[in-house]
Design an enzyme around this catalytic site. Sequence first.
Site, PDB file in Angstrom:
ATOM      1  N   HIS A 114      97.793   0.316   4.601  1.00  0.00           N
ATOM      2  CA  HIS A 114      96.379   0.137   4.276  1.00  0.00           C
ATOM      3  C   HIS A 114      96.296  -0.476   2.895  1.00  0.00           C
ATOM      4  O   HIS A 114      96.797   0.083   1.923  1.00  0.00           O
ATOM      5  CB  HIS A 114      95.616   1.464   4.300  1.00  0.00           C
ATOM      6  CG  HIS A 114      94.147   1.308   4.015  1.00  0.00           C
ATOM      7  ND1 HIS A 114      93.208   1.131   5.018  1.00  0.00           N
ATOM      8  CD2 HIS A 114      93.470   1.258   2.841  1.00  0.00           C
ATOM      9  CE1 HIS A 114      92.014   0.995   4.477  1.00  0.00           C
ATOM     10  NE2 HIS A 114      92.140   1.077   3.159  1.00  0.00           N
ATOM     11  N   CYS A 115      95.675  -1.642   2.799  1.00  0.00           N
ATOM     12  CA  CYS A 115      95.589  -2.357   1.521  1.00  0.00           C
ATOM     13  C   CYS A 115      94.207  -2.135   0.907  1.00  0.00           C
ATOM     14  O   CYS A 115      93.205  -2.608   1.449  1.00  0.00           O
ATOM     15  CB  CYS A 115      95.834  -3.852   1.742  1.00  0.00           C
ATOM     16  SG  CYS A 115      95.737  -4.825   0.223  1.00  0.00           S
ATOM     17  N   PRO A 116      94.112  -1.429  -0.222  1.00  0.00           N
ATOM     18  CA  PRO A 116      92.796  -1.191  -0.828  1.00  0.00           C
ATOM     19  C   PRO A 116      92.147  -2.467  -1.360  1.00  0.00           C
ATOM     20  O   PRO A 116      90.923  -2.542  -1.456  1.00  0.00           O
ATOM     21  CB  PRO A 116      93.112  -0.211  -1.967  1.00  0.00           C
ATOM     22  CG  PRO A 116      94.549  -0.448  -2.286  1.00  0.00           C
ATOM     23  CD  PRO A 116      95.205  -0.804  -0.991  1.00  0.00           C
ATOM     24  N   ASN A 172      91.004  -2.732   3.990  1.00  0.00           N
ATOM     25  CA  ASN A 172      91.298  -2.785   5.415  1.00  0.00           C
ATOM     26  C   ASN A 172      92.773  -2.476   5.634  1.00  0.00           C
ATOM     27  O   ASN A 172      93.588  -2.602   4.713  1.00  0.00           O
ATOM     28  CB  ASN A 172      90.985  -4.173   5.975  1.00  0.00           C
ATOM     29  CG  ASN A 172      90.770  -4.175   7.469  1.00  0.00           C
ATOM     30  OD1 ASN A 172      90.826  -3.142   8.124  1.00  0.00           O
ATOM     31  ND2 ASN A 172      90.530  -5.356   8.029  1.00  0.00           N
TER      32      ASN A 172
END
Length: 305
Positions: A158-160, A164
């Site tokens: 999960h890439c902040p 997403n």
Amino acid sequence: MYEGETMSASPPTVISGLGLVKRVPSSEYSSNIIVKNFPLLGRLHFVKDKNGIMSLTFTFLYWVYGTWCGLWVVLLPHLRDKQTSEPFVGLYILCSVMCICALFRAATLNPGRVPLISEKDNIDTSEWEMCDKCQRKRPKRAHHCRRCQQCVLRMDHHCPWINNCVGEENHYAFMQLLFWAFCLSWMAFWSLMLHYWYYPACVTCDKSVFYIKHSIWFKYLLVLMSLAMGLFMGAGLLEQHQNLNWDRTTLENMKDPHPDIEKIRIRSEWSAYQEMCGGGSMIFWLLPCRSRRVIRPSYFYSSPV
């Protein structure tokens, strides 16, 4: 959820022998996801996470500053003095446009939500496992994201910064973002190096304009930002390239940083990138506006994700 769609209440299910009551999922989307249809843009996917929205906003402002300072403070004054070429400025603009388009796509594409499976779908789920958080069956390489509150197919992480997940369906868009951000960062850095060491002083610049009068501070900040982003994006590209070749994900590497050689499926760059980007010509793989054409059997889909 779609516009106008509400989350229906899940009927309680008693787990035999344990006396526990768990909710059975009755909607395709978690309460933390909003999915809406927009004209021309199609179906967009949003994650309701305050920290993620703040991080995504910071990423967008980072791009705004790099584009504005690189063009209006550095390149355009030299272009007016005929010290730099129009193709070079055009290439900078191209990298900037591709970068923001890739950011938009990576942030709004469905990463590969695991859909609800029913008996009518006639899909063999004998080797699937049950997620104890969202109570739906999923393929083995799917993972549950606590931010998105859903299981994602072949979830990488999960890439902040894009608010997403990076998974099966938007991995190619995330790689496009890394590539174009890398190109834009180094274009900005080398433009500044040319400004400091090669181009003569600006002749036609209006020194009374605020950003020209104080341009030295804007340029110093852009040097730091472009260098940091260029190194960060380069490291990300190398890591993702190795993961693709070894058919591994970031989460799998975190859980098992030293896997046995038998667990690593080394494959060629061509097959790895073709599986990630989908069918079609290779020259279109870097276009953020393209849609991914799946080339392998989608046995785990009950409907288009």
